[in-house]
Motif scaffolding. Structure first.
Motif, PDB file in Angstrom:
ATOM      1  N   ARG A  63      16.019   4.095 -46.428  1.00 18.29           N
ATOM      2  CA  ARG A  63      16.147   5.554 -46.540  1.00 18.29           C
ATOM      3  C   ARG A  63      16.743   5.846 -47.912  1.00 18.29           C
ATOM      4  O   ARG A  63      17.830   5.388 -48.226  1.00 18.29           O
ATOM      5  N   VAL A  64      16.029   6.625 -48.715  1.00 18.32           N
ATOM      6  CA  VAL A  64      16.515   6.904 -50.065  1.00 18.32           C
ATOM      7  C   VAL A  64      17.392   8.144 -50.126  1.00 18.32           C
ATOM      8  O   VAL A  64      18.113   8.332 -51.096  1.00 18.32           O
ATOM      9  N   ARG A  65      17.318   8.979 -49.071  1.00 19.49           N
ATOM     10  CA  ARG A  65      18.137  10.190 -49.016  1.00 19.49           C
ATOM     11  C   ARG A  65      18.568  10.432 -47.573  1.00 19.49           C
ATOM     12  O   ARG A  65      17.823  10.108 -46.650  1.00 19.49           O
ATOM     13  N   PRO A  66      19.727  11.023 -47.379  1.00 16.85           N
ATOM     14  CA  PRO A  66      20.182  11.259 -46.007  1.00 16.85           C
ATOM     15  C   PRO A  66      19.360  12.303 -45.250  1.00 16.85           C
ATOM     16  O   PRO A  66      19.378  12.322 -44.025  1.00 16.85           O
ATOM     17  N   ASP A  67      18.610  13.131 -45.967  1.00 15.64           N
ATOM     18  CA  ASP A  67      17.810  14.142 -45.284  1.00 15.64           C
ATOM     19  C   ASP A  67      16.367  13.697 -45.068  1.00 15.64           C
ATOM     20  O   ASP A  67      15.526  14.487 -44.648  1.00 15.64           O
ATOM     21  N   ARG A  68      16.066  12.430 -45.348  1.00 12.79           N
ATOM     22  CA  ARG A  68      14.719  11.906 -45.135  1.00 12.79           C
ATOM     23  C   ARG A  68      14.783  10.577 -44.416  1.00 12.79           C
ATOM     24  O   ARG A  68      15.655   9.761 -44.670  1.00 12.79           O
ATOM     25  N   TRP A  69      13.811  10.367 -43.548  1.00 18.52           N
ATOM     26  CA  TRP A  69      13.680   9.094 -42.871  1.00 18.52           C
ATOM     27  C   TRP A  69      13.108   8.049 -43.831  1.00 18.52           C
ATOM     28  O   TRP A  69      12.606   8.378 -44.910  1.00 18.52           O
ATOM     29  N   SER A  70      13.126   6.814 -43.410  1.00 15.62           N
ATOM     30  CA  SER A  70      12.458   5.746 -44.156  1.00 15.62           C
ATOM     31  C   SER A  70      10.945   5.920 -43.988  1.00 15.62           C
ATOM     32  O   SER A  70      10.486   6.605 -43.062  1.00 15.62           O
ATOM     33  N   PRO A  71      10.151   5.280 -44.848  1.00 19.10           N
ATOM     34  CA  PRO A  71       8.694   5.362 -44.674  1.00 19.10           C
ATOM     35  C   PRO A  71       8.227   4.894 -43.286  1.00 19.10           C
ATOM     36  O   PRO A  71       7.321   5.495 -42.705  1.00 19.10           O
ATOM     37  N   LEU A  72       8.851   3.853 -42.745  1.00 18.87           N
ATOM     38  CA  LEU A  72       8.465   3.387 -41.411  1.00 18.87           C
ATOM     39  C   LEU A  72       8.831   4.415 -40.348  1.00 18.87           C
ATOM     40  O   LEU A  72       8.046   4.669 -39.427  1.00 18.87           O
ATOM     41  N   GLU A  73       9.987   5.030 -40.477  1.00 22.01           N
ATOM     42  CA  GLU A  73      10.365   6.070 -39.515  1.00 22.01           C
ATOM     43  C   GLU A  73       9.390   7.243 -39.567  1.00 22.01           C
ATOM     44  O   GLU A  73       8.979   7.775 -38.525  1.00 22.01           O
ATOM     45  N   TYR A  74       9.005   7.651 -40.769  1.00 23.31           N
ATOM     46  CA  TYR A  74       8.012   8.719 -40.895  1.00 23.31           C
ATOM     47  C   TYR A  74       6.677   8.313 -40.271  1.00 23.31           C
ATOM     48  O   TYR A  74       6.015   9.113 -39.614  1.00 23.31           O
ATOM     49  N   THR A  75       6.269   7.075 -40.483  1.00 23.16           N
ATOM     50  CA  THR A  75       5.010   6.598 -39.928  1.00 23.16           C
ATOM     51  C   THR A  75       5.047   6.646 -38.398  1.00 23.16           C
ATOM     52  O   THR A  75       4.094   7.099 -37.756  1.00 23.16           O
ATOM     53  N   CYS A  76       6.160   6.197 -37.815  1.00 26.55           N
ATOM     54  CA  CYS A  76       6.331   6.281 -36.357  1.00 26.55           C
ATOM     55  C   CYS A  76       6.305   7.735 -35.892  1.00 26.55           C
ATOM     56  O   CYS A  76       5.682   8.062 -34.871  1.00 26.55           O
ATOM     57  N   HIS A  77       6.973   8.593 -36.638  1.00 25.30           N
ATOM     58  CA  HIS A  77       7.020  10.012 -36.287  1.00 25.30           C
ATOM     59  C   HIS A  77       5.614  10.618 -36.290  1.00 25.30           C
ATOM     60  O   HIS A  77       5.235  11.332 -35.351  1.00 25.30           O
ATOM     61  N   VAL A  78       4.838  10.333 -37.316  1.00 24.83           N
ATOM     62  CA  VAL A  78       3.487  10.886 -37.408  1.00 24.83           C
ATOM     63  C   VAL A  78       2.629  10.364 -36.257  1.00 24.83           C
ATOM     64  O   VAL A  78       1.880  11.128 -35.638  1.00 24.83           O
ATOM     65  N   ARG A  79       2.748   9.084 -35.925  1.00 27.20           N
ATOM     66  CA  ARG A  79       2.037   8.544 -34.751  1.00 27.20           C
ATOM     67  C   ARG A  79       2.383   9.362 -33.514  1.00 27.20           C
ATOM     68  O   ARG A  79       1.510   9.773 -32.753  1.00 27.20           O
ATOM     69  N   ASP A  80       3.681   9.630 -33.337  1.00 28.54           N
ATOM     70  CA  ASP A  80       4.124  10.369 -32.158  1.00 28.54           C
ATOM     71  C   ASP A  80       3.732  11.844 -32.213  1.00 28.54           C
ATOM     72  O   ASP A  80       3.480  12.459 -31.178  1.00 28.54           O
ATOM     73  N   VAL A  81       3.662  12.414 -33.415  1.00 24.25           N
ATOM     74  CA  VAL A  81       3.166  13.787 -33.559  1.00 24.25           C
ATOM     75  C   VAL A  81       1.718  13.849 -33.088  1.00 24.25           C
ATOM     76  O   VAL A  81       1.341  14.743 -32.323  1.00 24.25           O
ATOM     77  N   PHE A  82       0.892  12.897 -33.529  1.00 18.49           N
ATOM     78  CA  PHE A  82      -0.507  12.893 -33.101  1.00 18.49           C
ATOM     79  C   PHE A  82      -0.597  12.773 -31.581  1.00 18.49           C
ATOM     80  O   PHE A  82      -1.392  13.460 -30.940  1.00 18.49           O
TER      81      PHE A  82
END
Length: 183
Positions: A63-82
């Motif tokens: 995680r490069v910033r506290p207000d953003r997830w890691s790339p893997l977390e975002y990828t999991c999130h997008v999977r779950d959004v779909f």
């Protein structure tokens, strides 16, 4: 490297404004999107996430910033959004003006240990979930685009606005991740 609940800064914005004007961060203009463009965008976005899931492990989980997830977390999130939006779309197609159950995306990230998941599996699951959702949007015809549904906070959507609103999320998150990765 799991993220503890107190480390996540929840996004409390009401993003429904993206239905009226372009997003000043990612530039996506949901208001100008025609319904028939939703499915192709879902599919192309999923392909782009596969390249993110192929990044080396240290890059994926940082995680490069506290207000953003890691790339893997975002990828999991997008999977779950779909996945979630497919459930909601099914509900809108089969029930009159349903209210969707609430979803706490930050809690899900913690409970499902997004940052500990296998990126290859997540990428495959994301691609599958995207295709299921795209096929479901492909099945919508005529007046069905105007069927209604509501979020638990009262935000009201037609299937058309629901699709335009939904696709902004993975597009915006891809922008976030690419910004963080410098790509």
């Amino acid at each position: 490297m799991s993220i503890e609940p107190d480390q996540i800064e929840p996004d409390q914005k009401d993003w429904t404004w993206v239905l009226q004007r372009p997003c000043p961060e990612c530039g996506f203009d949901a208001a100008s999107l025609a319904p028939e463009q939703i499915s192709p965008l879902i599919r192309s976005n999923a392909r782009e996430w596969l390249s993110i899931a192929a990044e080396p492990a240290p890059v994926l989980t940082r995680r490069v910033r506290p207000d953003r997830w890691s790339p893997l977390e975002y990828t999991c999130h997008v999977r779950d959004v779909f996945r979630l939006y497919d459930e909601r779309l099914q509900l809108m197609l089969t029930a009159d003006n349903p209210t969707y159950p609430n979803w706490d995306q930050d809690r899900t990230a913690v409970e499902e240990a997004y940052n500990d998941q296998d990126p290859t599996v997540v990428g495959s699951e994301l691609e599958g979930a995207a295709e299921v959702l795209a096929v479901r949007f492909d099945s919508v015809e005529g007046d069905s685009w105007q069927r209604r549904g509501r979020r638990s906070d009262g935000a009201d959507f037609t299937i058309e606005t629901f699709g335009r609103y939904m696709i902004h999320d993975p597009i915006h998150h891809l922008f976030d991740v690419r910004t963080d990765l410098g790509t």
